[in-house]
Design a protein around this motif. Sequence first.
Motif, PDB file in Angstrom:
ATOM      1  N   ILE A   1      28.679  11.585   1.091  1.00 39.89           N
ATOM      2  CA  ILE A   1      28.191  12.879   1.609  1.00 39.89           C
ATOM      3  C   ILE A   1      27.774  12.771   3.061  1.00 39.89           C
ATOM      4  O   ILE A   1      28.355  13.391   3.935  1.00 39.89           O
ATOM      5  CB  ILE A   1      27.038  13.419   0.732  1.00 39.89           C
ATOM      6  N   GLY A   2      26.772  11.958   3.350  1.00 39.97           N
ATOM      7  CA  GLY A   2      26.348  11.814   4.733  1.00 39.97           C
ATOM      8  C   GLY A   2      24.871  11.499   4.828  1.00 39.97           C
ATOM      9  O   GLY A   2      24.245  11.079   3.856  1.00 39.97           O
ATOM     10  N   ILE A   3      24.313  11.730   6.017  1.00 37.12           N
ATOM     11  CA  ILE A   3      22.923  11.403   6.304  1.00 37.12           C
ATOM     12  C   ILE A   3      22.183  12.656   6.749  1.00 37.12           C
ATOM     13  O   ILE A   3      22.579  13.319   7.713  1.00 37.12           O
ATOM     14  CB  ILE A   3      22.798  10.326   7.397  1.00 37.12           C
ATOM     15  N   LEU A   4      21.119  12.992   6.040  1.00 38.05           N
ATOM     16  CA  LEU A   4      20.248  14.114   6.370  1.00 38.05           C
ATOM     17  C   LEU A   4      19.043  13.563   7.107  1.00 38.05           C
ATOM     18  O   LEU A   4      18.304  12.737   6.564  1.00 38.05           O
ATOM     19  CB  LEU A   4      19.819  14.817   5.076  1.00 38.05           C
ATOM     20  N   THR A   5      18.829  14.017   8.348  1.00 40.56           N
ATOM     21  CA  THR A   5      17.760  13.477   9.180  1.00 40.56           C
ATOM     22  C   THR A   5      16.786  14.575   9.563  1.00 40.56           C
ATOM     23  O   THR A   5      17.182  15.645  10.027  1.00 40.56           O
ATOM     24  CB  THR A   5      18.332  12.837  10.462  1.00 40.56           C
ATOM     25  N   ASN A   6      15.493  14.303   9.371  1.00 40.94           N
ATOM     26  CA  ASN A   6      14.429  15.221   9.791  1.00 40.94           C
ATOM     27  C   ASN A   6      13.241  14.402  10.287  1.00 40.94           C
ATOM     28  O   ASN A   6      12.957  13.325   9.753  1.00 40.94           O
ATOM     29  CB  ASN A   6      13.951  16.099   8.633  1.00 40.94           C
ATOM     30  N   THR A   7      12.560  14.923  11.283  1.00 42.10           N
ATOM     31  CA  THR A   7      11.370  14.286  11.827  1.00 42.10           C
ATOM     32  C   THR A   7      10.130  15.030  11.359  1.00 42.10           C
ATOM     33  O   THR A   7      10.131  16.260  11.309  1.00 42.10           O
ATOM     34  CB  THR A   7      11.438  14.257  13.368  1.00 42.10           C
ATOM     35  N   VAL A   8       9.096  14.287  11.015  1.00 41.31           N
ATOM     36  CA  VAL A   8       7.839  14.889  10.595  1.00 41.31           C
ATOM     37  C   VAL A   8       7.066  15.355  11.819  1.00 41.31           C
ATOM     38  O   VAL A   8       6.949  14.626  12.806  1.00 41.31           O
ATOM     39  CB  VAL A   8       7.010  13.895   9.766  1.00 41.31           C
ATOM     40  N   GLU A   9       6.527  16.574  11.722  1.00 41.48           N
ATOM     41  CA  GLU A   9       5.813  17.185  12.841  1.00 41.48           C
ATOM     42  C   GLU A   9       4.480  17.742  12.344  1.00 41.48           C
ATOM     43  O   GLU A   9       4.414  18.342  11.263  1.00 41.48           O
ATOM     44  CB  GLU A   9       6.682  18.300  13.432  1.00 41.48           C
TER      45      GLU A   9
ATOM     46  N   PRO B   1       0.828  -1.209   0.000  1.00 40.94           N
ATOM     47  CA  PRO B   1       0.000   0.000   0.000  1.00 40.94           C
ATOM     48  C   PRO B   1       0.864   1.262   0.000  1.00 40.94           C
ATOM     49  O   PRO B   1       2.064   1.189   0.288  1.00 40.94           O
ATOM     50  CB  PRO B   1      -0.796  -0.134   1.300  1.00 40.94           C
ATOM     51  N   LYS B   2       0.261   2.392  -0.300  1.00 39.69           N
ATOM     52  CA  LYS B   2       1.010   3.644  -0.339  1.00 39.69           C
ATOM     53  C   LYS B   2       1.535   3.972   1.053  1.00 39.69           C
ATOM     54  O   LYS B   2       0.904   3.665   2.058  1.00 39.69           O
ATOM     55  CB  LYS B   2       0.133   4.766  -0.893  1.00 39.69           C
ATOM     56  N   ARG B   3       2.710   4.589   1.079  1.00 40.92           N
ATOM     57  CA  ARG B   3       3.364   4.877   2.361  1.00 40.92           C
ATOM     58  C   ARG B   3       3.548   6.389   2.505  1.00 40.92           C
ATOM     59  O   ARG B   3       4.506   6.970   2.018  1.00 40.92           O
ATOM     60  CB  ARG B   3       4.728   4.154   2.426  1.00 40.92           C
ATOM     61  N   TRP B   4       2.563   7.033   3.138  1.00 40.91           N
ATOM     62  CA  TRP B   4       2.652   8.470   3.347  1.00 40.91           C
ATOM     63  C   TRP B   4       3.348   8.776   4.661  1.00 40.91           C
ATOM     64  O   TRP B   4       3.240   8.013   5.628  1.00 40.91           O
ATOM     65  CB  TRP B   4       1.265   9.100   3.348  1.00 40.91           C
ATOM     66  N   LEU B   5       4.072   9.882   4.701  1.00 37.23           N
ATOM     67  CA  LEU B   5       4.690  10.334   5.943  1.00 37.23           C
ATOM     68  C   LEU B   5       3.624  10.860   6.901  1.00 37.23           C
ATOM     69  O   LEU B   5       2.676  11.527   6.487  1.00 37.23           O
ATOM     70  CB  LEU B   5       5.703  11.449   5.658  1.00 37.23           C
ATOM     71  N   VAL B   6       3.808  10.548   8.184  1.00 35.01           N
ATOM     72  CA  VAL B   6       2.881  11.012   9.224  1.00 35.01           C
ATOM     73  C   VAL B   6       3.701  11.612  10.363  1.00 35.01           C
ATOM     74  O   VAL B   6       4.899  11.333  10.504  1.00 35.01           O
ATOM     75  CB  VAL B   6       1.998   9.861   9.748  1.00 35.01           C
ATOM     76  N   PRO B   7       3.072  12.479  11.179  1.00 33.97           N
ATOM     77  CA  PRO B   7       3.799  13.054  12.305  1.00 33.97           C
ATOM     78  C   PRO B   7       4.446  11.983  13.170  1.00 33.97           C
ATOM     79  O   PRO B   7       3.839  10.959  13.481  1.00 33.97           O
ATOM     80  CB  PRO B   7       2.710  13.824  13.057  1.00 33.97           C
ATOM     81  N   GLY B   8       5.693  12.232  13.522  1.00 34.55           N
ATOM     82  CA  GLY B   8       6.477  11.288  14.315  1.00 34.55           C
ATOM     83  C   GLY B   8       7.452  10.481  13.500  1.00 34.55           C
ATOM     84  O   GLY B   8       8.406   9.907  14.054  1.00 34.55           O
ATOM     85  N   ASP B   9       7.239  10.389  12.186  1.00 40.55           N
ATOM     86  CA  ASP B   9       8.166   9.656  11.332  1.00 40.55           C
ATOM     87  C   ASP B   9       9.528  10.337  11.314  1.00 40.55           C
ATOM     88  O   ASP B   9       9.625  11.571  11.256  1.00 40.55           O
ATOM     89  CB  ASP B   9       7.644   9.591   9.889  1.00 40.55           C
ATOM     90  N   VAL B  10      10.590   9.528  11.327  1.00 42.37           N
ATOM     91  CA  VAL B  10      11.961  10.023  11.197  1.00 42.37           C
ATOM     92  C   VAL B  10      12.452   9.639   9.809  1.00 42.37           C
ATOM     93  O   VAL B  10      12.516   8.449   9.469  1.00 42.37           O
ATOM     94  CB  VAL B  10      12.884   9.434  12.279  1.00 42.37           C
ATOM     95  N   CYS B  11      12.782  10.649   9.018  1.00 42.70           N
ATOM     96  CA  CYS B  11      13.174  10.439   7.623  1.00 42.70           C
ATOM     97  C   CYS B  11      14.669  10.705   7.474  1.00 42.70           C
ATOM     98  O   CYS B  11      15.164  11.779   7.840  1.00 42.70           O
ATOM     99  CB  CYS B  11      12.372  11.381   6.732  1.00 42.70           C
ATOM    100  N   GLU B  12      15.388   9.710   6.933  1.00 40.93           N
ATOM    101  CA  GLU B  12      16.828   9.828   6.707  1.00 40.93           C
ATOM    102  C   GLU B  12      17.124   9.703   5.213  1.00 40.93           C
ATOM    103  O   GLU B  12      16.689   8.753   4.571  1.00 40.93           O
ATOM    104  CB  GLU B  12      17.584   8.734   7.445  1.00 40.93           C
ATOM    105  N   ILE B  13      17.869  10.668   4.701  1.00 44.15           N
ATOM    106  CA  ILE B  13      18.361  10.626   3.329  1.00 44.15           C
ATOM    107  C   ILE B  13      19.867  10.404   3.398  1.00 44.15           C
ATOM    108  O   ILE B  13      20.580  11.202   4.024  1.00 44.15           O
ATOM    109  CB  ILE B  13      18.075  11.944   2.583  1.00 44.15           C
ATOM    110  N   GLU B  14      20.359   9.344   2.777  1.00 40.79           N
ATOM    111  CA  GLU B  14      21.792   9.059   2.804  1.00 40.79           C
ATOM    112  C   GLU B  14      22.326   8.953   1.382  1.00 40.79           C
ATOM    113  O   GLU B  14      21.746   8.262   0.538  1.00 40.79           O
ATOM    114  CB  GLU B  14      22.094   7.771   3.558  1.00 40.79           C
TER     115      GLU B  14
END
Length: 265
Positions: A255-263, A238-251
Amino acid sequence: MKIIRFVDHAGNIRYGTPTDDTYTTATALDGELLTGLTPTKELLSVAKLLAPITPPNILCIGLNYKRHAEESGMALPDRPLLFIKPTSTLSNPGDPIVHPKTTEELDYECELAVVIGKTAKNVDEDDALDYVLGYTCANDVSARDWQLRYDKQWARGKSFDTFCPLGPVLVTADEIDDPNELQIQTRVNGETLQNSNTADMIFDVCEIISSLSKNFTLLPGTVILTGTPEGVGMGRTPKRWLVPGDVCEIEIEGIGILTNTVEAA
């Protein structure tokens, strides 16, 4: 060189080379990113990590990975497909991605971001990398309902506040042998949802810079998001939408890892 932009404990915005990948301390660099930085021996504590640059423009290429175009059910483009994010989308590493109340379909997109170092106009592909200052990680956050159903074009769905986290570092161009051969991933709450390589790009970094520069001037500091691979939330079952509380990491490799939490807004 790896360069971070940060607030020190005196409240000053500084540049530095991080001492490790926790980004808690850095060796100071004097000067400005676009005009030249000089190494010092001053060791500083990092009070807050910032996006490595405040760009004059954020230019974005859509449908630029073969397998992402396939999962989207769209034909491969004949030329780089451009959209633009306003600079108000810029967000720092560690800052929240704000989930707007007006969307139910918030999506992630890992992207290699190219930072232009000097004015580029009518650039040949063979010379394109000469205009690159460096590279960083980006998350092209998208409200798919606004993008695909309500407006049926991309401007608003890509442009809410905080929809362009950048960082954590800018890696100078001399440190990346080939930007078109880097592993790139998204993880949400530790689960790998995108896992690809920039080699799957339809138009590589040189083609993108050359093409855009023949339409308009690329100003120093311009950030170009180069597209996302397969595995986005809208392409999953099923589709996976971001919801508040999710921690999203882009690596991205090298370069490195960009981390942001959904609020929630």
